[in-house]
Motif scaffolding. Structure first.
Motif, PDB file in Angstrom:
ATOM      1  N   GLU A 100       0.827  -1.207   0.000  1.00 55.35           N
ATOM      2  CA  GLU A 100       0.000   0.000   0.000  1.00 55.35           C
ATOM      3  C   GLU A 100       0.865   1.262   0.000  1.00 55.35           C
ATOM      4  OE1 GLU A 100      -3.130   1.476   3.194  1.00 55.35           O
ATOM      5  OE2 GLU A 100      -3.538  -0.601   2.589  1.00 55.35           O
ATOM      6  N   GLN A 101       1.880   1.274   0.857  1.00 54.94           N
ATOM      7  CA  GLN A 101       2.755   2.449   0.934  1.00 54.94           C
ATOM      8  C   GLN A 101       3.532   2.651  -0.359  1.00 54.94           C
ATOM      9  OE1 GLN A 101       5.098   1.882   4.517  1.00 54.94           O
ATOM     10  NE2 GLN A 101       3.707   3.187   5.678  1.00 54.94           N
ATOM     11  N   LEU A 102       4.062   1.571  -0.914  1.00 56.33           N
ATOM     12  CA  LEU A 102       4.830   1.686  -2.159  1.00 56.33           C
ATOM     13  C   LEU A 102       3.951   2.174  -3.309  1.00 56.33           C
ATOM     14  CD1 LEU A 102       7.037  -1.486  -1.769  1.00 56.33           C
ATOM     15  CD2 LEU A 102       7.905   0.860  -1.982  1.00 56.33           C
ATOM     16  N   GLN A 103       2.708   1.734  -3.338  1.00 56.14           N
ATOM     17  CA  GLN A 103       1.798   2.206  -4.387  1.00 56.14           C
ATOM     18  C   GLN A 103       1.520   3.696  -4.219  1.00 56.14           C
ATOM     19  OE1 GLN A 103      -1.360  -0.668  -3.805  1.00 56.14           O
ATOM     20  NE2 GLN A 103      -0.735  -1.825  -5.605  1.00 56.14           N
ATOM     21  N   ALA A 104       1.437   4.141  -2.993  1.00 63.42           N
ATOM     22  CA  ALA A 104       1.146   5.553  -2.721  1.00 63.42           C
ATOM     23  C   ALA A 104       2.355   6.459  -2.960  1.00 63.42           C
ATOM     24  CB  ALA A 104       0.657   5.713  -1.280  1.00 63.42           C
ATOM     25  N   MET A 105       3.553   5.899  -3.000  1.00 66.57           N
ATOM     26  CA  MET A 105       4.782   6.700  -3.117  1.00 66.57           C
ATOM     27  C   MET A 105       5.165   7.004  -4.557  1.00 66.57           C
ATOM     28  SD  MET A 105       7.579   5.167  -0.512  1.00 66.57           S
ATOM     29  CE  MET A 105       7.005   4.189   0.840  1.00 66.57           C
ATOM     30  N   ARG A 106       4.218   7.170  -5.416  1.00 71.53           N
ATOM     31  CA  ARG A 106       4.572   7.480  -6.812  1.00 71.53           C
ATOM     32  C   ARG A 106       5.427   8.742  -6.839  1.00 71.53           C
ATOM     33  NH1 ARG A 106      -0.490   5.209  -7.334  1.00 71.53           N
ATOM     34  NH2 ARG A 106      -0.479   3.430  -8.761  1.00 71.53           N
ATOM     35  N   VAL A 107       6.646   8.564  -7.255  1.00 67.80           N
ATOM     36  CA  VAL A 107       7.649   9.621  -7.160  1.00 67.80           C
ATOM     37  C   VAL A 107       7.202  10.900  -7.856  1.00 67.80           C
ATOM     38  CG1 VAL A 107      10.039  10.200  -7.724  1.00 67.80           C
ATOM     39  CG2 VAL A 107       9.477   7.917  -6.879  1.00 67.80           C
ATOM     40  N   LEU A 108       6.688  10.773  -9.068  1.00 70.09           N
ATOM     41  CA  LEU A 108       6.329  11.978  -9.823  1.00 70.09           C
ATOM     42  C   LEU A 108       4.947  12.517  -9.453  1.00 70.09           C
ATOM     43  CD1 LEU A 108       7.959  11.126 -13.249  1.00 70.09           C
ATOM     44  CD2 LEU A 108       8.764  12.722 -11.516  1.00 70.09           C
ATOM     45  N   ASN A 109       4.293  11.920  -8.460  1.00 67.29           N
ATOM     46  CA  ASN A 109       3.053  12.492  -7.924  1.00 67.29           C
ATOM     47  C   ASN A 109       3.343  13.523  -6.839  1.00 67.29           C
ATOM     48  OD1 ASN A 109       1.496  10.947  -9.565  1.00 67.29           O
ATOM     49  ND2 ASN A 109       0.443   9.838  -7.939  1.00 67.29           N
ATOM     50  N   ILE A 110       4.584  13.606  -6.415  1.00 69.62           N
ATOM     51  CA  ILE A 110       4.963  14.581  -5.392  1.00 69.62           C
ATOM     52  C   ILE A 110       5.231  15.908  -6.113  1.00 69.62           C
ATOM     53  CG2 ILE A 110       6.695  15.157  -3.645  1.00 69.62           C
ATOM     54  CD1 ILE A 110       6.977  12.049  -3.280  1.00 69.62           C
ATOM     55  N   PRO A 111       4.436  16.940  -5.800  1.00 66.61           N
ATOM     56  CA  PRO A 111       4.502  18.193  -6.574  1.00 66.61           C
ATOM     57  C   PRO A 111       5.912  18.769  -6.721  1.00 66.61           C
ATOM     58  CG  PRO A 111       2.660  18.264  -5.047  1.00 66.61           C
ATOM     59  CD  PRO A 111       3.409  16.992  -4.751  1.00 66.61           C
ATOM     60  N   GLN A 112       6.698  18.829  -5.641  1.00 68.03           N
ATOM     61  CA  GLN A 112       8.047  19.406  -5.739  1.00 68.03           C
ATOM     62  C   GLN A 112       8.913  18.608  -6.706  1.00 68.03           C
ATOM     63  OE1 GLN A 112       6.212  18.937  -3.110  1.00 68.03           O
ATOM     64  NE2 GLN A 112       7.017  19.894  -1.274  1.00 68.03           N
ATOM     65  N   ILE A 113       8.798  17.294  -6.651  1.00 70.60           N
ATOM     66  CA  ILE A 113       9.628  16.451  -7.519  1.00 70.60           C
ATOM     67  C   ILE A 113       9.166  16.573  -8.967  1.00 70.60           C
ATOM     68  CG2 ILE A 113      10.342  14.084  -8.035  1.00 70.60           C
ATOM     69  CD1 ILE A 113      10.269  13.534  -5.010  1.00 70.60           C
ATOM     70  N   ALA A 114       7.856  16.541  -9.185  1.00 67.43           N
ATOM     71  CA  ALA A 114       7.328  16.653 -10.552  1.00 67.43           C
ATOM     72  C   ALA A 114       7.696  17.992 -11.189  1.00 67.43           C
ATOM     73  CB  ALA A 114       5.809  16.463 -10.548  1.00 67.43           C
ATOM     74  N   SER A 115       7.520  19.092 -10.444  1.00 65.68           N
ATOM     75  CA  SER A 115       7.818  20.392 -11.056  1.00 65.68           C
ATOM     76  C   SER A 115       9.309  20.534 -11.333  1.00 65.68           C
ATOM     77  CB  SER A 115       7.287  21.550 -10.211  1.00 65.68           C
ATOM     78  OG  SER A 115       7.978  21.625  -8.998  1.00 65.68           O
ATOM     79  N   PHE A 116      10.141  19.965 -10.461  1.00 67.96           N
ATOM     80  CA  PHE A 116      11.580  19.969 -10.719  1.00 67.96           C
ATOM     81  C   PHE A 116      11.894  19.110 -11.943  1.00 67.96           C
ATOM     82  CE2 PHE A 116      15.377  17.291 -10.318  1.00 67.96           C
ATOM     83  CZ  PHE A 116      16.357  18.258 -10.446  1.00 67.96           C
ATOM     84  N   TYR A 117      11.375  17.889 -11.950  1.00 68.05           N
ATOM     85  CA  TYR A 117      11.713  16.912 -12.985  1.00 68.05           C
ATOM     86  C   TYR A 117      11.320  17.412 -14.371  1.00 68.05           C
ATOM     87  CZ  TYR A 117      12.521  12.383 -15.117  1.00 68.05           C
ATOM     88  OH  TYR A 117      13.023  11.377 -15.902  1.00 68.05           O
ATOM     89  N   PHE A 118      10.119  17.978 -14.479  1.00 66.21           N
ATOM     90  CA  PHE A 118       9.635  18.398 -15.797  1.00 66.21           C
ATOM     91  C   PHE A 118       9.935  19.861 -16.107  1.00 66.21           C
ATOM     92  CE2 PHE A 118       6.825  14.796 -14.652  1.00 66.21           C
ATOM     93  CZ  PHE A 118       7.222  13.939 -15.665  1.00 66.21           C
ATOM     94  N   GLY A 119      10.428  20.608 -15.110  1.00 67.32           N
ATOM     95  CA  GLY A 119      10.615  22.041 -15.329  1.00 67.32           C
ATOM     96  C   GLY A 119      12.046  22.514 -15.311  1.00 67.32           C
ATOM     97  N   SER A 120      13.014  21.608 -15.326  1.00 67.18           N
ATOM     98  CA  SER A 120      14.399  22.086 -15.225  1.00 67.18           C
ATOM     99  C   SER A 120      15.182  21.953 -16.535  1.00 67.18           C
ATOM    100  CB  SER A 120      15.115  21.394 -14.053  1.00 67.18           C
ATOM    101  OG  SER A 120      14.959  20.003 -14.114  1.00 67.18           O
TER     102      SER A 120
END
Length: 130
Positions: free
Chosen positions: A83-103
């Motif tokens: 359950e925890q691993l399914q919830a930990m989608r890395v690119l669902n975390i706003p800071q990580i997603a905006s960094f990953y796609f915006g740099s």
């Protein structure tokens, strides 16, 4: 009863998990220079964790599970772990997603680290759901 093919498949995934743990450690070392820059370029917004803090939290959780599988072949509370691993989608975390796609082509080491971390998360899920 588990068939030999399933056991072989699971053993293969376990080996890949061990390999990725090592790769994650090496990739992390290579991000040192980028991390300093990123901590300045991507400060935390309001009460949120910073990008690097979010990555650190994910890393601790995912590495913890991977280390348990590496050493014992299992995780104590498997249903909760899934359950925890399914919830930990890395690119669902706003800071990580905006960094990953915006740099824009910068910080390739950290992006590689993020991809490796997420791949490890997916492998753990695959291993646990056998």
């Amino acid at each position: 009863m588990m068939t030999k093919a399933i056991l072989n498949q699971q053993e293969l995934i376990k080996r890949n998990i061990s390999h990725l743990l090592t790769q994650l450690t090496n990739t992390y070392k290579n991000t040192r220079g980028e991390r300093e820059e990123v901590s300045i370029q991507f400060p935390p917004k309001d009460e949120d964790f910073s990008l690097l803090e979010e990555l650190e939290l994910l890393t601790v959780n995912i590495r913890g599970y991977a280390s348990q599988i590496q050493s014992t072949g299992q995780i104590i509370n498997q249903a909760q772990a899934i359950e925890q691993l399914q919830a930990m989608r890395v690119l669902n975390i706003p800071q990580i997603a905006s960094f990953y796609f915006g740099s824009n082509g910068n910080y390739e080491q950290i992006k590689s680290y993020i991809r490796t971390l997420d791949y490890l998360r997916l492998l753990l899920l695959e291993y646990l759901q056998f």
